[in-house]
Design a protein around this motif. Structure first.
Motif, short mmCIF file in Angstrom:
data_model
loop_
_atom_site.label_atom_id
_atom_site.label_comp_id
_atom_site.label_asym_id
_atom_site.label_seq_id
_atom_site.Cartn_x
_atom_site.Cartn_y
_atom_site.Cartn_z
N GLU A 64 0.77 -1.02 0.08
CA GLU A 64 -0.06 -0.06 0.11
C GLU A 64 0.94 1.34 0.01
N GLU A 65 2.00 1.60 0.68
CA GLU A 65 2.87 2.47 0.84
C GLU A 65 4.29 2.22 0.88
N VAL A 66 5.18 3.02 0.30
CA VAL A 66 6.56 2.86 0.35
C VAL A 66 7.01 4.30 0.73
N ASN A 67 7.95 4.18 1.91
CA ASN A 67 8.61 5.34 2.34
C ASN A 67 9.97 5.41 2.40
N ILE A 68 10.77 6.36 1.59
CA ILE A 68 12.09 6.30 1.54
C ILE A 68 12.58 7.56 2.43
N PHE A 69 13.39 7.20 3.22
CA PHE A 69 13.82 8.38 4.18
C PHE A 69 14.95 8.94 3.68
N LYS A 70 14.88 10.20 3.51
CA LYS A 70 16.70 10.87 3.11
C LYS A 70 16.48 12.23 3.82
N ASP A 71 17.57 12.30 4.72
CA ASP A 71 17.74 13.32 5.55
C ASP A 71 16.40 13.63 6.64
N ASP A 72 16.03 15.21 6.10
CA ASP A 72 14.47 15.42 6.98
C ASP A 72 13.46 15.29 5.77
N VAL A 73 13.65 14.67 4.74
CA VAL A 73 12.59 14.33 3.82
C VAL A 73 12.10 12.86 3.44
N VAL A 74 10.92 12.81 3.42
CA VAL A 74 10.50 11.53 2.88
C VAL A 74 10.04 11.33 1.58
N ILE A 75 10.46 10.64 1.08
CA ILE A 75 9.82 10.34 -0.41
C ILE A 75 8.63 9.26 -0.25
N GLN A 76 7.47 9.64 -0.50
CA GLN A 76 6.31 8.51 -0.25
C GLN A 76 5.70 8.09 -1.62
N PHE A 77 5.49 6.64 -1.78
CA PHE A 77 4.70 6.31 -2.73
C PHE A 77 3.53 5.79 -2.28
N LEU A 78 2.53 5.91 -2.79
CA LEU A 78 1.24 5.45 -2.49
C LEU A 78 0.62 4.47 -3.40
N ASN A 79 0.37 3.24 -2.99
CA ASN A 79 -0.03 2.12 -3.70
C ASN A 79 1.01 1.95 -5.26
N PRO A 80 2.30 1.67 -4.96
CA PRO A 80 3.40 1.67 -5.82
C PRO A 80 3.22 0.35 -6.51
N LYS A 81 3.95 0.13 -7.51
CA LYS A 81 4.41 -1.05 -8.26
C LYS A 81 5.70 -1.45 -7.66
N VAL A 82 5.71 -2.70 -7.05
CA VAL A 82 7.10 -2.99 -6.26
C VAL A 82 7.52 -4.41 -7.00
N GLN A 83 8.85 -4.23 -7.41
CA GLN A 83 9.17 -5.44 -7.94
C GLN A 83 10.68 -5.59 -7.23
N ALA A 84 11.09 -6.99 -7.02
CA ALA A 84 12.36 -7.32 -6.21
C ALA A 84 12.98 -8.33 -6.94
N SER A 85 14.32 -8.33 -6.95
CA SER A 85 15.05 -9.61 -7.16
C SER A 85 16.16 -9.42 -5.90
N ILE A 86 15.90 -10.46 -4.94
CA ILE A 86 16.73 -10.54 -3.92
C ILE A 86 17.94 -11.03 -4.03
N ALA A 87 18.45 -11.88 -5.22
CA ALA A 87 19.61 -12.34 -5.67
C ALA A 87 20.46 -11.49 -6.09
N ALA A 88 19.89 -10.25 -6.80
CA ALA A 88 20.76 -9.18 -7.34
C ALA A 88 20.62 -8.03 -6.44
N ASN A 89 19.88 -8.04 -5.46
CA ASN A 89 19.84 -7.11 -4.53
C ASN A 89 19.25 -5.73 -4.99
N THR A 90 18.31 -5.94 -5.79
CA THR A 90 17.56 -4.67 -6.38
C THR A 90 16.15 -4.80 -6.29
N TRP A 91 15.66 -3.48 -5.77
CA TRP A 91 14.39 -3.29 -5.49
C TRP A 91 14.00 -2.20 -6.63
N VAL A 92 12.69 -2.35 -7.12
CA VAL A 92 12.27 -1.36 -8.20
C VAL A 92 10.86 -1.20 -7.73
#
Length: 174
Positions: A64-92
């Motif tokens: 439902e939600e992805v939050n990326i914390f950067k200093d005093d700012v939060v980049i928030q994605f609501l209902n994002p499309k999330v893809q992952a490759s654990i072996a390649a250590n890659t998250w999209v």
């Protein structure tokens, strides 16, 4: 010695004549007739998707939600499309991002934070208190500030004298 080397200043007329003689295409060069076609974002997106497919990313549903914390700012994605490759250590994470201040979003995400983020939360709380010490109750914080100050010495009394008096009292009591 040639005349040009003796005069350090260049003749303006001579300089204009030299600039007019320089051509990029030359006499009789053909003018470009076809308009250059720039790549659109869809071709970039297709290339990205093919690269991700090669890495072997899998879609992760029901996020439902992805939050990326950067200093005093939060980049928030609501209902994002999330893809992952654990072996390649890659998250999209793809979707529409919203940039928000940490103070605005903090109350809603406290329940999401785990015990490993408790230290970071304490540091943030300390920073907020330093930024606005009088924002809350106004005069209520004044007694707390007095605890941090060093008390003044009584006239004619030193720490050494006070320590000796204490030792004398203890030795007399025993």
């Amino acid at each position: 010695m040639p005349r040009d080397l003796q005069n350090p200043k260049m003749n303006r007329e001579k300089l204009m004549k030299m600039a007019g003689a320089v051509r990029t295409g030359g006499k009789g060069s053909v003018r470009r007739k076809k308009k250059a076609v720039h790549k659109t974002t869809t071709t970039d997106d297709k290339r990205l998707q093919s690269t991700l497919k090669r890495i072997g990313v899998n879609a992760i549903p029901a996020i439902e939600e992805v939050n990326i914390f950067k200093d005093d700012v939060v980049i928030q994605f609501l209902n994002p499309k999330v893809q992952a490759s654990i072996a390649a250590n890659t998250w999209v994470v793809s979707g529409a991002p919203q940039t928000k201040k940490l103070q605005d979003i903090l109350p809603s995400i406290i329940s999401h934070l785990g015990p490993d983020n408790l230290e970071n939360l304490k540091k943030l709380a300390e920073q907020f208190q330093k930024q606005a010490p009088n924002a809350g109750a106004g005069g209520a914080t004044a007694p707390e500030d007095d605890d941090d100050e060093v008390p003044e010495l009584v006239a004619g009394e030193t720490f050494e004298a006070a320590a000796e008096e204490k030792d004398n009292k203890e030795s007399q009591a025993s």
